[in-house]
Structure formats: C-alpha cells, structure tokens
Design an enzyme around this catalytic site. Structure first.
Site, PDB file in Angstrom:
ATOM      1  N   GLU A  62      11.755  57.623  25.454  1.00 57.64           N
ATOM      2  CA  GLU A  62      10.531  58.185  24.886  1.00 57.64           C
ATOM      3  C   GLU A  62      10.854  59.123  23.715  1.00 57.64           C
ATOM      4  O   GLU A  62      10.192  59.082  22.670  1.00 57.64           O
ATOM      5  CB  GLU A  62       9.750  58.961  25.956  1.00 57.64           C
ATOM      6  CG  GLU A  62       9.326  58.113  27.150  1.00 57.64           C
ATOM      7  CD  GLU A  62      10.316  58.159  28.299  1.00 57.64           C
ATOM      8  OE1 GLU A  62       9.876  58.137  29.459  1.00 57.64           O
ATOM      9  OE2 GLU A  62      11.553  58.203  28.044  1.00 57.64           O
ATOM     10  N   CYS A  85       9.993  61.298  32.550  1.00 61.30           N
ATOM     11  CA  CYS A  85      10.528  62.407  33.338  1.00 61.30           C
ATOM     12  C   CYS A  85       9.743  63.687  33.081  1.00 61.30           C
ATOM     13  O   CYS A  85       9.128  63.872  32.033  1.00 61.30           O
ATOM     14  CB  CYS A  85      12.014  62.607  33.037  1.00 61.30           C
ATOM     15  SG  CYS A  85      12.369  63.298  31.420  1.00 61.30           S
TER      16      CYS A  85
END
Length: 369
Positions: A62, A85
């Site tokens: 990401e 996360c």
C-alpha cells in the site's frame, strides 16, 4: 443463485486479479511478511499506481502504491489483496497512509490472520469516512495465502518437497547421475528462488557435492539459505557448500560432534545447532522445523534423496510435493537406489496434478492436500 462475488463488477475483479499477480511476483521474497499486491485507480477506473511488498517485507504494498502514484489520490480506489496493517513495526500502519492520501474506497480480499491486524483496519478506515469492501476474489486470493496462514497458525515453515526419479523409479545410480532434463531443472531452480531455505542431508553433500543455489538468469542473489542435517557431523570439508559458507547462509543441525570440525565450521561462519534424536534414532525433524521458524524460515524446500524424503513423508511434514519423473530408464546394473514412497505420497495427499511440461518430455506431478 447469487453469491457474494455478485456484489463486485468485472472491473473490480480485474483490478484485484492484477493486485494478486503483483503479490505472486514477490511470493517467497518478503521474509516473515506476506507478499501483498495493490492497485490504485481514479474515478474513471484508470490505473494510476501499482505496488507490491518490498524485498524482505518492506515497504508494504500500500505504501509503495501510494508513494509512486502518477496522479492525485483524492477520491481514488485502492485494491489490495490482504487487509491493510494497523500497527507499527518496521513501517508505520498502512491505514495511516491510506487516510492521509484521501483515498475514498478500499477493497481488500481477505482478512489477515495476524491478531495484531485481523478485522481492525475496516473499522479504522470507516471511522475516517473511507468506504471499505472485502471478499473480492476471496477464494482465489485465500488459496494464495495458504502458506502464510500455515506459518501464523502453526509457527512452522511451509514445507515443499521435491525428488527426481527415472522412468523405472531410480533416484540415484552410478549410471544415471543426471536424472531429469535441462528444461525440468528450471523448475528446481524456480523452487529454490521461491523458498527462503533449502534442506538436504550431509549424505547428499558428500555424494553429489551440490551448489543448492538458484541459477536462473538474474535471480542468483535470491538463492536460499542452506540447511544441512548432519547427525554425526560427517560433512566433507572440501565440499562446495563448506567452501562457500558465510555468517548468513548456512545452518547445520547435528547430534554428535568432533571439536576440530566444529571449530572449523564455526570459523567459516556456519551456525551449528545440536538437536536430540527422535524415536527413529534420527535428528528430530519436528524440533528442527520449529527451530527454523524461530530463525525466520517461512518457506522451506526439502531437496534430499530418498531417505530424508521418506522420513518427512512418514511424519507428514510436507505441505506440497513435486515428483519429477524422467522419460529415460536406468540400466539397474550397480549401486542404484529405488524411490519406494509412491504409495505413501498417494495415501497422504488428496490432490494429484500433472503439470504440463511444454519444454521437455519429463513428467511433473504435484501433490497437495
């Protein structure tokens, strides 16, 4: 009859499929972290960035996709294979990066099995006004993360086995030292590339003097760590493996030792670990696997001969197995060894797949549960 997949259109599926392909490229190269793929598209459904997990696990997919976008990210959509996360580790939480970037909608396929992350990111993102949808290509992506989930659940490496045999089931003889073709050898080197560690016995080292590295063009630097099982510390000190030992690439498990040999191997840089014997009077394989996990081994390739292969099979320690069968026969004259574990393979594994080998005549059979 409708399914959850009906909630996603073909473009959604395409973008997630692309994200999965990006993750697959990095599979086996991300250390203890899972390989993740990410795709970002704008309002017009044009791809403006892609990302995948970095080598050894950082940066995260990401972060890479957000950092290297070719356009503004305001009101864009992020497609990512695994739940982002939410915790601080080697990098800040990916949810923080997503929020700062002004991405409007996040699609992730499967939840992370890690307790620090599982089912937390969705709540955090929604609280910040970001729309979240999960479950896109869930089966396909979920299958990809089977090794990662196995690692997390059992605290063990995911173990791949491989052995090459002749048409009449010989895995070694004085007459047939080279069993499979050059084309099939490429699969062996691909497996070495995709596994962070490779395990053999000192018997294999002393008989074949193998290099155990990946020799595919451009990928040698991704050669696996060498794991040697050597109960009585009998490894040949003139072997290629011993000559190329450094502080990062070799672990030797033993039970009985000789001080001079130990001193020599330690000076070379090998990590020597003493292990108790199991009930079969061989090194305890289960304890070795647990120890390897502690040393950050997540994907282990077992490439020894019939003896170690049979021991792993008997204890059901393989997650997946490749049988490479040559189209040539061994003459069966002197000093040959037969692979006699075919019935055991068929008993243990539910699924057997013949992989098409377009470059050669060897048969490649994949066994998995």
């Amino acid at each position: 009859m409708s399914t959850k997949e009906d909630n996603f259109n073909n473009k959604d599926k395409f973008f997630m499929s692309l994200a999965l392909d990006l993750a697959k490229v990095k599979n086996g190269l991300t250390g203890v972290n899972p390989a993740v793929g990410a795709v970002i598209v704008n309002k017009k459904n044009e791809i403006i960035s892609i990302g995948s997990t970095g080598i050894n696990g950082v940066p995260h997919a990401e972060y890479n996709a957000i950092k290297y976008s070719i356009d503004e990210l305001i009101d864009s959509k992020l497609y990512v294979t695994l739940e982002p996360c939410v915790h601080y580790g080697k990098t800040p939480p990916c949810t923080n990066e997503i929020i700062k970037s002004k991405i409007a909608k996040v699609f992730f396929s499967v939840s992370d099995i890690d307790k620090k992350v599982r089912n937390k990111s969705k709540k955090i993102l929604i609280k910040k006004g970001i729309k979240v949808k999960q479950g896109l290509l869930k089966k396909k992506v979920g299958d990809f993360y089977i090794p990662y989930k196995f690692n997390k659940k059992y605290k063990l490496p995911f173990v791949t086995g491989k052995i090459a045999i002749t048409k009449n089931n010989v895995f070694y003889s004085d007459q047939t030292k080279k069993v499979t073709s050059k084309q099939t050898d490429k699969l062996t080197h691909f497996l070495r590339y995709k596994n962070d560690s490779i395990l053999v016995t000192s018997r294999t080292i002393n008989t074949d003097n193998p290099k155990l590295n990946c020799r595919l063009i451009g990928l040698k630097k991704f050669s696996p760590k060498r794991i040697i099982l050597d109960k009585n510390l009998e490894i040949n000190l003139s072997s290629y493996i011993v000559k190329t030992i450094n502080k990062k690439n070799t672990i030797i498990f033993y039970n009985r030792s000789f001080s001079k040999k130990m001193l020599f191997l330690k000076k070379k840089g090998a990590l020597l670990i003493k292990v108790n014997l199991g009930l079969d009077k061989n090194l305890d394989l289960k304890k070795i696997l647990k120890k390897l996990y502690d040393f950050n081994c997540r994907n282990l390739l077992v490439e020894g001969g019939g003896f170690i292969t049979k021991n792993f099979l008997k204890q059901r320690l393989f997650n997946i197995f490749y049988l490479l069968k040559s189209n040539k026969k061994d003459p069966l004259k002197t000093n040959y060894k037969i692979f006699d574990s075919r019935n055991l393979l068929n008993k243990i594994f539910k699924n057997k797949t013949y992989i098409k080998n377009i470059l050669g005549k060897d048969k490649i059979i994949q066994y998995k549960s």
